[in-house]
Design a protein around this motif. Structure first.
Motif, PDB file in Angstrom:
ATOM      1  N   THR A   1     -32.322   3.065  29.187  1.00  0.00           N
ATOM      2  CA  THR A   1     -31.061   2.334  29.083  1.00  0.00           C
ATOM      3  C   THR A   1     -30.735   1.611  30.385  1.00  0.00           C
ATOM      4  O   THR A   1     -30.281   0.463  30.380  1.00  0.00           O
ATOM      5  CB  THR A   1     -29.923   3.307  28.737  1.00  0.00           C
ATOM      6  N   MET A   2     -30.980   2.254  31.512  1.00  0.00           N
ATOM      7  CA  MET A   2     -30.708   1.626  32.805  1.00  0.00           C
ATOM      8  C   MET A   2     -31.612   0.430  33.058  1.00  0.00           C
ATOM      9  O   MET A   2     -31.209  -0.534  33.708  1.00  0.00           O
ATOM     10  CB  MET A   2     -30.882   2.649  33.927  1.00  0.00           C
ATOM     11  N   LYS A   3     -32.831   0.495  32.526  1.00  0.00           N
ATOM     12  CA  LYS A   3     -33.758  -0.632  32.687  1.00  0.00           C
ATOM     13  C   LYS A   3     -33.559  -1.695  31.613  1.00  0.00           C
ATOM     14  O   LYS A   3     -34.386  -2.574  31.443  1.00  0.00           O
ATOM     15  CB  LYS A   3     -35.196  -0.122  32.646  1.00  0.00           C
ATOM     16  N   ASN A   4     -32.462  -1.568  30.855  1.00  0.00           N
ATOM     17  CA  ASN A   4     -32.117  -2.532  29.809  1.00  0.00           C
ATOM     18  C   ASN A   4     -33.199  -2.606  28.738  1.00  0.00           C
ATOM     19  O   ASN A   4     -33.526  -3.675  28.219  1.00  0.00           O
ATOM     20  CB  ASN A   4     -31.889  -3.926  30.400  1.00  0.00           C
ATOM     21  N   LEU A   5     -33.771  -1.447  28.417  1.00  0.00           N
ATOM     22  CA  LEU A   5     -34.782  -1.375  27.374  1.00  0.00           C
ATOM     23  C   LEU A   5     -34.231  -0.749  26.097  1.00  0.00           C
ATOM     24  O   LEU A   5     -34.976  -0.448  25.171  1.00  0.00           O
ATOM     25  CB  LEU A   5     -35.988  -0.549  27.857  1.00  0.00           C
ATOM     26  N   GLY A   6     -32.927  -0.549  26.049  1.00  0.00           N
ATOM     27  CA  GLY A   6     -32.333   0.012  24.845  1.00  0.00           C
ATOM     28  C   GLY A   6     -32.287   1.513  24.891  1.00  0.00           C
ATOM     29  O   GLY A   6     -32.362   2.137  25.936  1.00  0.00           O
TER      30      GLY A   6
END
Length: 391
Positions: free
Chosen positions: A309-314
């Motif tokens: 989530t932090m890496k914007n991968l869902g």
């Protein structure tokens, strides 16, 4: 012996021993921990993938050329001939169809019996396929791919045996802050001696399980003064080691979250940077006594979900690993909803940093060999809450 007419002499030049050919020099193998080789000698997912020991030992892929024989060359018809032939075939088919309709009347198909409508809730849902994440390493003898699933199922079973109770209440001379200081020192030891990460996690587990059964007085001031200068004799060190092993009855094969994290990241096909971020989150929890009683597999899954989530991968599924969602749930045993409370606690821990004076973990993961993941900005709590609702 004279050569045949159609034969050609082919010379092959073998590479000299000790030198690589162009294919080997230009190869770019997948390296998961190339940036961490110096500080972490153990590879998190095994050695680089090797070639299979047995390739295609048949010669079915070779073209067999028979000397002295030539195939007849067929001349393709022109466009006009092909069009005329196609028109003729279509006309004949139409005539034959009319004749068959005159000879035999159409036969009515028997009426199908009417079935009662099946309630919607009883219709079985389509089960998505689960990917076999170990099939790619079946040829690698170091990966133990044939037994990997059984190994981790066994580890999940042993988790239940090593659930920690709240032992701090019966330890009047030890506090959570003192435990955090000890773990912070252990992190420095692991980094300085370049020990495996598994060694650090197992050492912390051994301390916790030992303290569950034995009350331990804290060291005095003199012990701290000499801790880096032969404070203990060799006999004392061996005596303490024997005390720990006998107290735990030599059962020290304790499941740790680090091993689960490596496998779950493989299911999600996470990059090395994302996996390192999840490891940083997981290592932060070592200092916190409140996380000592969490299930190792659940803690590992929650750290990976927060890192994705932090890496914007869902989330758990994420848009990047949508096809891997059944695989993640199958191998981890957790749904996204099972992990949400722990994910929120982890983000809270990362945001407010209750152990700001203990910097061993943050200093370690601020290094470039660990992608400087300790410098990543924590997620906003409200934004994280919204994302978790939608995944």
């Amino acid at each position: 012996m004279p050569l045949t007419r159609n034969a050609k002499m082919v010379t092959t030049k073998q590479p000299r021993a000790g030198k690589m050919g162009p294919a080997a020099e230009n190869a770019n193998p997948e390296k998961e921990e190339s940036y961490q080789a110096k500080r972490s000698p153990s590879s998190p997912q095994g050695a680089p993938k090797k070639r299979s020991a047995f390739g295609d030992i048949t010669n079915s892929h070779k073209n067999q050329v028979v000397a002295g024989k030539k195939e007849a060359v067929k001349v393709a018809p022109n466009k006009a001939q092909r069009a005329h032939a196609a028109l003729g075939v279509a006309k004949n088919n139409e005539i034959n169809l009319k004749k068959s309709m005159k000879k035999s009347p159409p036969v009515e198909a028997p009426a199908e019996p009417k079935l009662d409508p099946v309630p919607e809730e009883l219709v079985p849902a389509q089960v998505p396929a689960v990917e076999d994440i170990d099939k790619e390493q079946l040829g690698d003898p170091y990966a133990n791919a044939e037994y990997a699933k059984d190994i981790f199922e066994y580890m999940r079973e042993r988790e239940e045996k090593f659930i920690l109770p709240d032992y701090m209440e019966k330890q009047p001379d030890i506090s959570g802050d003192m435990r955090a200081i000890l773990v912070d020192w252990m992190v420095e030891v692991q980094e300085n001696f370049e020990l495996n990460h598994e060694t650090l996690y197992l050492a912390v587990k051994l301390v916790d399980h030992y303290l569950v059964k034995v009350e331990r007085c804290p060291p005095c001031v003199d012990d701290f003064l000499y801790i880096c200068d032969d404070a203990y004799k060799r006999e004392e060190l061996i005596a303490m080691e024997m005390s720990i092993l006998s107290t735990l009855k030599f059962d020290i094969n304790i499941p740790i979250p680090y091993r689960f994290l490596r496998r779950f990241a493989k299911c999600a096909r996470a990059t090395m940077e994302t996996l390192t971020l999840a490891r940083f989150l997981c290592e932060m929890t070592l200092q916190e006594y409140d996380y000592a009683r969490e299930s190792p597999s659940k803690l590992a899954a929650s750290c990976l979900l927060l890192a994705l989530t932090m890496k914007n991968l869902g989330g758990w599924p994420s848009p990047v690993v949508t096809l891997q969602t059944p695989t993640l749930e199958y191998y981890s045993g957790y749904r996204s909803q099972d992990l949400h409370p722990l994910v929120k606690r982890l983000n809270f821990l990362l945001t407010y940093q209750p152990r700001d004076k203990l910097k061993a973990v943050r200093t370690k993961y601020s290094h470039r060999v660990f992608f400087e993941v300790a410098k990543v900005t924590p997620m906003d709590m409200l934004k994280l809450e919204e994302i978790l609702k939608n995944c």
